[in-house]
Design an enzyme around this catalytic site. Sequence first.
Site, PDB file in Angstrom:
ATOM      1  N   ARG A  86     -12.597  13.957   9.738  1.00 45.18           N
ATOM      2  CA  ARG A  86     -13.735  15.470   8.926  1.00 45.18           C
ATOM      3  C   ARG A  86     -15.360  14.147   8.960  1.00 45.18           C
ATOM      4  O   ARG A  86     -15.512  12.876   9.549  1.00 45.18           O
ATOM      5  CB  ARG A  86     -13.229  15.085   7.550  1.00 45.18           C
ATOM      6  CG  ARG A  86     -13.407  13.669   6.788  1.00 45.18           C
ATOM      7  CD  ARG A  86     -12.824  14.105   5.444  1.00 45.18           C
ATOM      8  NE  ARG A  86     -12.188  12.133   4.406  1.00 45.18           N
ATOM      9  CZ  ARG A  86     -13.607  11.369   4.160  1.00 45.18           C
ATOM     10  NH1 ARG A  86     -14.703  11.889   4.757  1.00 45.18           N
ATOM     11  NH2 ARG A  86     -12.916  10.449   3.699  1.00 45.18           N
TER      12      ARG A  86
ATOM     13  N   ARG B 265     -26.660   5.698  -1.872  1.00 53.00           N
ATOM     14  CA  ARG B 265     -25.239   7.376  -2.625  1.00 53.00           C
ATOM     15  C   ARG B 265     -25.950   7.049  -4.411  1.00 53.00           C
ATOM     16  O   ARG B 265     -26.246   6.267  -5.058  1.00 53.00           O
ATOM     17  CB  ARG B 265     -23.844   6.568  -2.790  1.00 53.00           C
ATOM     18  CG  ARG B 265     -23.177   6.093  -1.574  1.00 53.00           C
ATOM     19  CD  ARG B 265     -22.125   7.191  -1.831  1.00 53.00           C
ATOM     20  NE  ARG B 265     -21.439   6.318  -0.229  1.00 53.00           N
ATOM     21  CZ  ARG B 265     -19.622   7.170  -0.259  1.00 53.00           C
ATOM     22  NH1 ARG B 265     -18.907   7.287  -1.026  1.00 53.00           N
ATOM     23  NH2 ARG B 265     -19.898   7.141   1.000  1.00 53.00           N
TER      24      ARG B 265
ATOM     25  N   LYS C 102       0.817  -1.467  -0.025  1.00 49.82           N
ATOM     26  CA  LYS C 102      -0.273   0.125   0.306  1.00 49.82           C
ATOM     27  C   LYS C 102       0.441   1.286  -0.303  1.00 49.82           C
ATOM     28  O   LYS C 102       1.630   1.758   0.464  1.00 49.82           O
ATOM     29  CB  LYS C 102      -0.806   0.183   0.829  1.00 49.82           C
ATOM     30  CG  LYS C 102      -1.954  -1.141   1.483  1.00 49.82           C
ATOM     31  CD  LYS C 102      -2.449  -1.023   2.549  1.00 49.82           C
ATOM     32  CE  LYS C 102      -3.826  -0.219   2.711  1.00 49.82           C
ATOM     33  NZ  LYS C 102      -4.678  -0.427   3.917  1.00 49.82           N
TER      34      LYS C 102
ATOM     35  N   GLU D 249     -11.380   3.237  10.508  1.00 53.90           N
ATOM     36  CA  GLU D 249     -12.059   2.202   9.909  1.00 53.90           C
ATOM     37  C   GLU D 249     -11.094   1.255   9.842  1.00 53.90           C
ATOM     38  O   GLU D 249     -10.195   0.872   9.901  1.00 53.90           O
ATOM     39  CB  GLU D 249     -12.017   3.412   8.104  1.00 53.90           C
ATOM     40  CG  GLU D 249     -12.660   4.262   7.736  1.00 53.90           C
ATOM     41  CD  GLU D 249     -13.028   4.903   6.433  1.00 53.90           C
ATOM     42  OE1 GLU D 249     -14.172   4.750   5.829  1.00 53.90           O
ATOM     43  OE2 GLU D 249     -11.943   4.178   5.096  1.00 53.90           O
TER      44      GLU D 249
ATOM     45  N   ASN E 272     -10.101   8.452   9.123  1.00 53.03           N
ATOM     46  CA  ASN E 272     -10.970   9.672   8.820  1.00 53.03           C
ATOM     47  C   ASN E 272     -11.055  11.180   9.715  1.00 53.03           C
ATOM     48  O   ASN E 272     -12.288  10.617  10.465  1.00 53.03           O
ATOM     49  CB  ASN E 272     -11.658  10.190   7.075  1.00 53.03           C
ATOM     50  CG  ASN E 272     -11.769   8.395   6.204  1.00 53.03           C
ATOM     51  OD1 ASN E 272     -10.489   9.128   5.430  1.00 53.03           O
ATOM     52  ND2 ASN E 272     -12.480   7.989   5.934  1.00 53.03           N
TER      53      ASN E 272
END
Length: 447
Positions: free
Chosen positions: A290, A336, A157, A274, A288
Amino acid sequence: MISKILIANRGEIALRVLRACKELGIATVAVHSTADADAMHVRLADESVCIGPPPSRDSYLNIHQIVAACEITGADAVHPGYGFLSENAKFAEILEAHDITFIGPTAEHIRIMGDKITAKQTAQELGIPVVPGSDGEVKPENALEVARKIGFPVLIKATAGGGGRGMKVARSEADLEEAVATARTEALAAFGNDAVYMEKYLSKPRHIEIQIVGDGAGNAVHLGERDCSLQRRHQKVWEEANSPALNVDQRMKIGQICADAMKKLKYRGAGTVEFLYENGEFYFIEMNTRLQVEHPITEAITGIDLVHEQIRVASGGGLSVQQEDIVFSGHAIECRINAEDPRTFVPSPGTITHFHAPGGLGVRVDSGAYQGYRIPPYYDSLIGKLIVHGRTRVECMMRLRRVLDEFVIDGIKTTLPLFQDLINNQDIANGDYDIHWLEKHLAATSE
Ligand code: ADP
């Protein structure tokens, strides 16, 4: 106290933040590019400022223009929404230097969590379970040794990663050299930084994330989890709360671990921790710093307005709730709705010729779309979110089926038909899916 908030975003999230401001009696400033002059967030805000031409880098990412818009309108705080400048530590610092409140965490916390390696190290120090993997960056010459220690399959990653880019699986030693080289090339192209690290590759995990809010002074709560396993190319499509895979004890245990970690960190504002979840174990992947797209399902099952909490905390008013006040009630699902072809996911900008949003008990539609609205081709294709709440998962699914039949968006292609398909699927009805399920399903059902 905050008296005027500039919303440095567009689309449904700008509208979402605006609604919270209106409820709290705070004046609002919308900013927009020339492509968004007709947007709903511009129409509903008390004031608006055009900050540049359509490309994001010239408008929604243009820090100078946004600071100037604050100065012109006298806004004393900025809500960044999600995406754009929401996780930009420099932006937070520049606002503070101008005596403008950034509604979010400290620049230091944004930086720590924005780098995958420091995020993982910090999570581990705070007692959050992480995926087994390398201690920091892996150079090509050490890759084999590190991979053997972790055990195949491994995932390479990008340290600066995001949006699933710069990520490669090596299933065996034979794959390794190429996987590392490809991940580094992709990372360099996407992020200008070729540093990579390595993790154990989990083969059938679910994506489960914990919502937290902290007051910046050592108090923090968790608001349970969201299951976002239904993804396509690492993009979430359908989210639910609670997760069909967890029981109450598991929820409260991992939630408390995250809340305790945020207390230690003295985290300020809303954030999401997460995890991948496999065989009863949680593995941290990122945090995250936010508000997230899928926050309304958490609001549906807790009754807590997360944007109100963000604004309270930013004004120094602390949290409105303690952990013991938070009650999880029923089940919520978010779909979504993207302006995209429901099979190929190719964007479908254009004019909406007819728009009818569903209603009734337990239904929330967050969208800036309306009849006659022209979707500009420059931005994300998310045009709305459908959130349905029921007392049980079964009731929620029944309601979602009814609501999907009622929703009309004509003139463009949308992902609504995808949800019509999912709502009739037995695995979905059983809550039996992992992060690969949707892609396999789409491949199996394509002509
Ligand atoms: P990004 O920031 O690029 O979105 P993440 O670390 O959040 O990267 O991972 C994105 C997605 O990649 C996850 O939701 C999951 O689908 C997959 N993924 C990440 N790490 C692993 C892992 N160790 N094993 C299996 N899949 C993974």
